[in-house]
Motif scaffolding. Structure first.
Motif, mmCIF file in Angstrom:
data_model
loop_
_atom_site.group_PDB
_atom_site.id
_atom_site.type_symbol
_atom_site.label_atom_id
_atom_site.label_comp_id
_atom_site.label_asym_id
_atom_site.label_seq_id
_atom_site.Cartn_x
_atom_site.Cartn_y
_atom_site.Cartn_z
ATOM 1 N N ALA A 192 -3.634 -5.950 2.498
ATOM 2 C CA ALA A 192 -2.871 -4.705 2.655
ATOM 3 C C ALA A 192 -3.255 -3.905 3.903
ATOM 4 O O ALA A 192 -2.371 -3.479 4.666
ATOM 5 N N THR A 251 -5.204 -7.228 -1.968
ATOM 6 C CA THR A 251 -5.910 -5.988 -1.616
ATOM 7 C C THR A 251 -6.512 -6.082 -0.216
ATOM 8 O O THR A 251 -6.481 -5.117 0.560
ATOM 9 N N PRO A 269 0.840 -1.202 0.000
ATOM 10 C CA PRO A 269 0.000 0.000 0.000
ATOM 11 C C PRO A 269 0.875 1.251 0.000
ATOM 12 O O PRO A 269 1.894 1.310 0.696
#
Length: 544
Positions: A283, A280, A250
């Protein structure tokens, strides 16, 4: 004429029908076919390959001028000529230009008109057949296109449904506060492949699925950096050997790696989608853990800094309890220095990982030259050094450890002892490794806190004449004597370390006896000279 008519109607090709009519025009009378034309759908007249070429341009221009009507055509040497339209139920389909060597009779005109009608009718039938074939081909094409579009639509709908399912599944995992284990469990369930999470240094954090290595291999720092760079160059997951790897980063900072073990190369676009969605979802969890670690590390550093500088014991105990560290235990101060690494935050993290790996419970901070640990137990003689050698990929490091500290008030003094132990190690022949202050023996009295003036006077008393002689003659008598003691009085080792011949060493030692007036065979002189050389090198830095 009847046979020609059957032949015309049996012929499916328009150009062949026109050719047959032109070739057999003489059967109707004294006629000659000058040219034939077929009308295309766009209105263009296409000449027949059998057209006569001597008056082709003139004839073609005249036919175009008729604009679909019949009319006379003048051809030199031929007293009679006409352009006759080939017309069917759907209108004009072409022209036949006919000339005669004499004016045709009424019967000959009738035969010609019959031939023209039969030719036009045959062309109409051929046109109709061709149109049906084209329509059938177009219908087949449209059906095939429709079937292809239906398959594509089904595939798109299935892919969209899978994407929604993966997204919803991973969103549920993230919303429920799922950690690395929850993410790898979900990813393994979606793909059927072993899923794992490693930190950015290659250490395993979670594994779900079969075939987990036991023990998990220790990462190689150089290869790990190469791996990170290779994966970072890709816009999505990268295949490295038998793994499909994606970075969890990130805001651009690499926090870890998520991977699927796929030795058979079974991963498809759905597998890639699931891996990307899992990354995703992971993160925020890794970013949260990173933030917590940074806060905890900052509190630890602030406490460690205050303890090294000296702080009130009562507040120190309270603060240590707040960060979960038991300051009531006996502690050891550990200073770490690596020759090719500055004491920055990156190296501090490396030292922290190595200390945790060998089971040390510490407070960690860093100074300009060192990374400093406050350990609540005596470190193992080699464990931390070996772990850092593996982490950094080089053994060129030195560690100093203080004597035991039983009170926060003693930590500043113990910090000086750890620095002293490190400095003694760095000045020794084996400069890399770990040195404990309480094992220094004589060197403990040579550390910070002693009166340098007394030490300088002692050195001057025993080595002053040698140092002065070296300064005047640019020689190395004092260094030779120090090296002789370092090598335990062994002639061969001393000569080798100085890169001189054995006879040269004997000469220098004799000159040392003469210059200093000291007897190396005398126990008292030998001890004082050896201590003086140590003080000169370690405390005074070998200066004059």
């Amino acid at each position: 004429m009847a046979m020609l008519s059957r032949t015309l109607f049996d012929t499916p090709d328009e150009n062949e029908i026109l050719r047959l009519a032109m070739d057999h025009i003489a059967a109707a009378g004294p006629y000659r076919a000058e040219a034939g034309y077929l009308l295309e759908a766009d209105g263009a007249l296409v000449p027949s390959p059998g057209n006569r070429q001597d008056h082709a341009l003139t004839v073609e221009r005249r036919v175009r001028d008729l604009a679909g009507q019949d009319g006379p055509v003048a051809v030199p040497g031929r007293p009679w000529g006409h352009a006759l339209g080939l017309r069917g139920l759907e209108g004009l389909s072409g022209y036949l230009v006919v000339t005669s060597r004499s004016r045709p009779t009424e019967a000959e005109r009738s035969l010609l008109a019959t031939l023209i009608r039969h030719t036009a009718a045959a062309l109409a039938v051929a046109f109709a057949h061709r149109r049906r074939r084209e329509e059938a081909l177009e219908l087949h094409r449209l059906r095939a296109e429709r079937a292809s579009l239906q398959r594509q639509l089904i595939a798109v709908m299935a892919d969209l449904a899978y994407r929604r399912a993966v997204h919803a599944f991973m969103a549920d995992v993230a919303a429920s506060g799922g950690d690395e284990k929850a993410v790898t469990h979900a990813l393994h369930g979606l793909t059927g492949l072993p899923a794992l999470v490693e930190d950015r240094f290659g250490r395993l954090r979670s594994w779900t699925g079969p075939s987990r290595p036991d023990p998990y291999p220790e990462p190689d720092p150089v290869r790990q950096d190469e791996l990170l760079h290779a994966v970072a160059r890709e816009s999505g997951p990268a295949r490295i050997k038998d793994r499909l790897i994606i970075l969890v980063r990130p805001h651009g900072e690499i926090l870890g790696m998520l991977a699927l073990v796929d030795p058979q190369g079974e991963a498809d676009e759905h597998t890639v989608l699931a891996l990307e969605q899992a990354a995703t979802s992971l993160a925020p969890e890794l970013a949260h853990l990173r933030n917590l670690a940074e806060v905890e590390l900052r509190l630890h550093r602030e406490l460690a800094d205050d303890l090294l500088s000296g702080t009130d014991g009562t507040s120190a105990y309270a603060r240590s309890e707040a960060v979960g560290h038991d300051l009531h235990r006996s502690h050891y101060i550990v200073v770490v220095q690596w020759s090719d690494r500055s004491a920055d935050s990156s190296f501090a993290q490396t030292v922290g990982r190595a200390a945790s790996a060998v089971g040390m419970r510490t407070l960690l901070t860093r100074r300009a030259e060192y990374v400093v640990l406050l350990a609540d137990d005596r470190p193992h003689a080699r464990a931390l050094y070996d772990a850092l050698t593996r982490e950094t990929g080089t053994p060129s490091g030195t560690i100093g450890v203080s004597a035991r500290c039983d009170s926060p008030d003693d930590i500043p003094q113990r910090y000086q002892e750890a620095q002293r132990a490190l400095e003694v190690r760095r000045q020794s022949r084996k400069r890399y490794g770990t040195t404990f202050f309480d094992e220094l023996g004589l060197y403990r009295i040579l550390g910070p806190g002693n009166d340098l003036r007394e030490l300088e006077a002692f050195v001057h008393e025993w080595l002053g004449q040698l140092i002065d002689y070296d300064a005047r003659h640019n020689s190395a008598m004092a260094e030779t004597l120090a090296r002789y003691f370092d090598c335990g009085g062994n002639y061969d080792e001393t000569a080798a370390s100085l890169a001189i011949h054995r006879s040269t060493l004997r000469y220098r030692l004799q000159r040392i006896r003469d210059i200093s007036g000291s007897d190396l065979a005398n126990v008292e002189d030998r001890l004082n000279l050896q201590v003086a050389t140590r003080v000169w090198k370690i405390v005074l830095g070998g200066s004059g």
